[in-house]
Design a protein around this motif. Structure first.
Motif, PDB file in Angstrom:
ATOM      1  N   GLY A 182       0.772  -1.071  -0.021  1.00  0.00           N
ATOM      2  CA  GLY A 182       0.242   0.002   0.035  1.00  0.00           C
ATOM      3  C   GLY A 182       0.828   1.204  -0.001  1.00  0.00           C
ATOM      4  N   ILE A 183       1.864   1.388   0.621  1.00  0.00           N
ATOM      5  CA  ILE A 183       2.974   2.479   0.565  1.00  0.00           C
ATOM      6  C   ILE A 183       3.151   2.959  -0.681  1.00  0.00           C
ATOM      7  CG2 ILE A 183       5.017   3.534   1.567  1.00  0.00           C
ATOM      8  CD1 ILE A 183       4.615   1.782   4.151  1.00  0.00           C
ATOM      9  N   PRO A 184       3.892   1.841  -1.427  1.00  0.00           N
ATOM     10  CA  PRO A 184       4.183   2.285  -2.621  1.00  0.00           C
ATOM     11  C   PRO A 184       2.914   2.697  -3.890  1.00  0.00           C
ATOM     12  CG  PRO A 184       5.392   0.456  -2.166  1.00  0.00           C
ATOM     13  CD  PRO A 184       4.266   0.811  -1.218  1.00  0.00           C
ATOM     14  N   ALA A 185       1.827   1.864  -3.354  1.00  0.00           N
ATOM     15  CA  ALA A 185       0.789   1.950  -4.404  1.00  0.00           C
ATOM     16  C   ALA A 185       0.060   3.286  -4.258  1.00  0.00           C
ATOM     17  CB  ALA A 185      -0.350   0.783  -4.027  1.00  0.00           C
ATOM     18  N   VAL A 186       0.290   3.927  -3.190  1.00  0.00           N
ATOM     19  CA  VAL A 186      -0.488   5.212  -3.040  1.00  0.00           C
ATOM     20  C   VAL A 186       0.312   6.140  -3.874  1.00  0.00           C
ATOM     21  CG1 VAL A 186      -0.923   7.199  -1.129  1.00  0.00           C
ATOM     22  CG2 VAL A 186      -1.422   4.961  -0.742  1.00  0.00           C
ATOM     23  N   VAL A 187       1.616   6.337  -3.897  1.00  0.00           N
ATOM     24  CA  VAL A 187       2.175   7.296  -4.607  1.00  0.00           C
ATOM     25  C   VAL A 187       2.342   6.891  -6.054  1.00  0.00           C
ATOM     26  CG1 VAL A 187       3.900   8.258  -2.779  1.00  0.00           C
ATOM     27  CG2 VAL A 187       4.523   6.147  -4.030  1.00  0.00           C
ATOM     28  N   VAL A 188       2.127   5.386  -6.297  1.00  0.00           N
ATOM     29  CA  VAL A 188       1.878   5.262  -7.860  1.00  0.00           C
ATOM     30  C   VAL A 188       0.400   5.599  -8.317  1.00  0.00           C
ATOM     31  CG1 VAL A 188       1.406   3.019  -9.243  1.00  0.00           C
ATOM     32  CG2 VAL A 188       3.583   3.354  -7.771  1.00  0.00           C
ATOM     33  N   ALA A 189      -0.434   5.629  -7.341  1.00  0.00           N
ATOM     34  CA  ALA A 189      -1.829   6.258  -7.921  1.00  0.00           C
ATOM     35  C   ALA A 189      -1.569   7.683  -8.177  1.00  0.00           C
ATOM     36  CB  ALA A 189      -2.827   5.853  -6.814  1.00  0.00           C
ATOM     37  N   LEU A 190      -0.934   8.532  -7.267  1.00  0.00           N
ATOM     38  CA  LEU A 190      -0.751   9.803  -7.480  1.00  0.00           C
ATOM     39  C   LEU A 190      -0.187   9.939  -8.887  1.00  0.00           C
ATOM     40  CD1 LEU A 190       0.403  11.447  -4.195  1.00  0.00           C
ATOM     41  CD2 LEU A 190      -1.724  11.158  -4.892  1.00  0.00           C
ATOM     42  N   TYR A 220       1.628  -6.087  15.545  1.00  0.00           N
ATOM     43  CA  TYR A 220       1.368  -5.138  14.079  1.00  0.00           C
ATOM     44  C   TYR A 220       2.620  -4.644  13.826  1.00  0.00           C
ATOM     45  CZ  TYR A 220      -3.697  -5.962  14.528  1.00  0.00           C
ATOM     46  OH  TYR A 220      -4.882  -6.526  14.604  1.00  0.00           O
ATOM     47  N   ARG A 221       2.999  -4.395  12.459  1.00  0.00           N
ATOM     48  CA  ARG A 221       4.209  -3.849  12.198  1.00  0.00           C
ATOM     49  C   ARG A 221       4.013  -2.295  11.835  1.00  0.00           C
ATOM     50  NH1 ARG A 221       8.772  -6.917  11.912  1.00  0.00           N
ATOM     51  NH2 ARG A 221       8.336  -8.910  11.653  1.00  0.00           N
ATOM     52  N   VAL A 222       5.315  -1.516  12.271  1.00  0.00           N
ATOM     53  CA  VAL A 222       5.027  -0.036  12.262  1.00  0.00           C
ATOM     54  C   VAL A 222       4.696   0.237  10.833  1.00  0.00           C
ATOM     55  CG1 VAL A 222       6.667   0.341  14.066  1.00  0.00           C
ATOM     56  CG2 VAL A 222       7.453  -0.012  12.024  1.00  0.00           C
ATOM     57  N   THR A 223       5.016  -0.520   9.713  1.00  0.00           N
ATOM     58  CA  THR A 223       4.712  -0.146   8.478  1.00  0.00           C
ATOM     59  C   THR A 223       3.349   0.115   8.205  1.00  0.00           C
ATOM     60  OG1 THR A 223       4.621  -2.509   7.844  1.00  0.00           O
ATOM     61  CG2 THR A 223       6.550  -1.242   7.455  1.00  0.00           C
ATOM     62  N   VAL A 224       2.409  -0.458   9.274  1.00  0.00           N
ATOM     63  CA  VAL A 224       1.047  -0.069   8.859  1.00  0.00           C
ATOM     64  C   VAL A 224       0.989   1.395   9.296  1.00  0.00           C
ATOM     65  CG1 VAL A 224      -1.443  -0.724   9.781  1.00  0.00           C
ATOM     66  CG2 VAL A 224       0.301  -2.565   9.400  1.00  0.00           C
ATOM     67  N   LEU A 225       1.413   1.836  10.244  1.00  0.00           N
ATOM     68  CA  LEU A 225       1.269   3.160  10.533  1.00  0.00           C
ATOM     69  C   LEU A 225       1.890   4.256   9.636  1.00  0.00           C
ATOM     70  CD1 LEU A 225       2.486   2.907  14.432  1.00  0.00           C
ATOM     71  CD2 LEU A 225       0.055   2.875  13.450  1.00  0.00           C
ATOM     72  N   TRP A 226       2.938   3.713   8.881  1.00  0.00           N
ATOM     73  CA  TRP A 226       3.675   4.549   7.816  1.00  0.00           C
ATOM     74  C   TRP A 226       2.457   4.543   6.635  1.00  0.00           C
ATOM     75  CZ3 TRP A 226       7.575   7.698   7.449  1.00  0.00           C
ATOM     76  CH2 TRP A 226       8.645   7.397   8.460  1.00  0.00           C
ATOM     77  N   TRP A 227       2.004   3.403   6.361  1.00  0.00           N
ATOM     78  CA  TRP A 227       0.808   3.370   5.401  1.00  0.00           C
ATOM     79  C   TRP A 227      -0.357   4.168   5.635  1.00  0.00           C
ATOM     80  CZ3 TRP A 227      -2.613  -1.537   5.079  1.00  0.00           C
ATOM     81  CH2 TRP A 227      -3.245  -1.587   4.018  1.00  0.00           C
TER      82      TRP A 227
END
Length: 353
Positions: free
Chosen positions: A72-80, A196-203
């Motif tokens: 999801g983190i890369p997908a958001v900027v790919v969407a932009l 839970y992974r901190v990557t979820v918070l980053w996401w």
């Protein structure tokens, strides 16, 4: 046109301005790009819960949100970038490049991990700038330019890594100075015992920032403008070149950040990491409502698309199915989501007030 009998001029006929046409709440909801992804996420979540009740429990949610976050983190900027009318096929391989560069600087050069992270992100911004500059100056499709970048980075990942480490991976990142603090922020976990992974918070944070930029700022209007009609946007003063180059740079930096998170978590990085992931990012964005022609989509939709992918990957494991079927599942989800999004959008166009 002649004068009316008796000398009186005919009254002017008012012309309706479609921008002032009232739109019902139902039509506004149906026009949201993320609606189809939200419905699909609910269906997929309910389906896998019926297969294994652990799927909907806190431990199960920790599993599929973990997978969803790194997509999801890369997908958001790919969407932009897609809303801005461009593609980046190097977005997957750059996650591996970033992890390898950080690892080599920290392990082989002996650099502090924080300095290695900063230099890696600067290098990623440089790659994004080159991608954007080449697209703007050469007028070549971004598909071609970033495909070339994909192969260049893949070759560098394999060749340079093997030349320095005598293998196709970098190990021992956890022995570098500064690793512990960096891992807590980028690769750690929280909420014991569910972990839970901190990557979820980053996401969540990156999705919220991207949504705010798209919906509340002038830059967001520019992104929709350059994706919808770049010439029209240029004629009203939008800096098209700067917007597109900025989007390419943002995509590369955030994808590199994802690679750093993965490398810190694993304390190692393989040269083949991220190859092929660019299609998963694009699938997430399309499932979330982005259109391939640009000018339409949302960050929340891309996040929901990544959530569906995460649920599918973990749900198939929880259901004791052969994991080879997950790509078939992805293909079906992509096709159904696009058809549903198109159907909803066409229905919404017919509903006014």
């Amino acid at each position: 046109m002649g004068a009316a009998p008796g000398g009186a001029a005919p009254a002017p006929v008012p012309i309706a301005d479609e921008r002032l046409t009232k739109i019902s709440t139902t039509a506004r909801i149906l026009r949201r790009p993320e609606l189809g992804a939200l419905l699909a996420a609910l269906v997929v979540g309910i389906f896998f819960t019926t297969q294994n009740s652990l799927f909907a429990k806190l431990d199960g949610i920790a599993n599929w949100t973990d997978v969803g976050s790194t997509i999801g983190i890369p997908a958001v900027v790919v969407a932009l970038l897609m809303i801005g009318g461009e593609f980046d096929l190097s977005s997957g391989v750059i996650t591996g490049s970033a992890g390898l560069m950080m690892g080599i600087l920290a392990v082989e050069v002996g650099m502090n991990i924080w300095l290695a992270i900063v230099l890696t992100l600067i290098a990623a911004a440089g790659v994004g700038f080159v991608n954007g500059y080449m697209v703007i100056k050469t007028k070549l499709p971004s598909f071609i330019v970033t495909l070339a970048t994909f192969f260049i980075l893949e070759g560098v990942n394999l060749g340079v890594t093997k030349a320095i480490t005598n293998q196709v991976s970098v190990d021992g990142i956890d022995t570098a100075p500064g690793y512990s603090s960096a891992n807590k922020i980028f690769g750690g976990s929280f909420w014991h015992p569910h972990d839970y992974r901190v990557t979820v918070l980053w996401w969540i944070a990156i999705t919220a920032i991207a949504t705010w930029v798209l919906t509340r700022t002038r830059v967001g209007n520019w992104i929709y403008g350059v994706g919808g009609d770049a010439n029209a946007a240029r004629n009203v003063g939008v800096p098209v070149a700067r917007v597109k180059i900025g989007l390419f740079m943002t995509t590369s930096v955030v994808c590199a950040l994802t690679g750093i998170m993965i490398a810190l978590r694993l304390a190692s990085m393989q040269a083949g990491q991220g190859v092929g992931d660019e299609f998963t990012f694009i699938i997430s964005a399309v499932v979330g409502g982005c259109v391939l022609t640009g000018g339409f989509g949302s960050a929340i939709g891309a996040s929901l698309g990544a959530l569906i992918v995460g649920m599918a990957f973990i749900g198939i494991q929880f259901s004791n199915w052969n994991t080879d079927w997950r790509f078939l599942f992805l293909g079906v989800i992509l096709l159904v989501a696009v058809l549903v999004n198109n159907y909803i959008r066409k229905r919404a166009e017919g509903i006014r007030g």
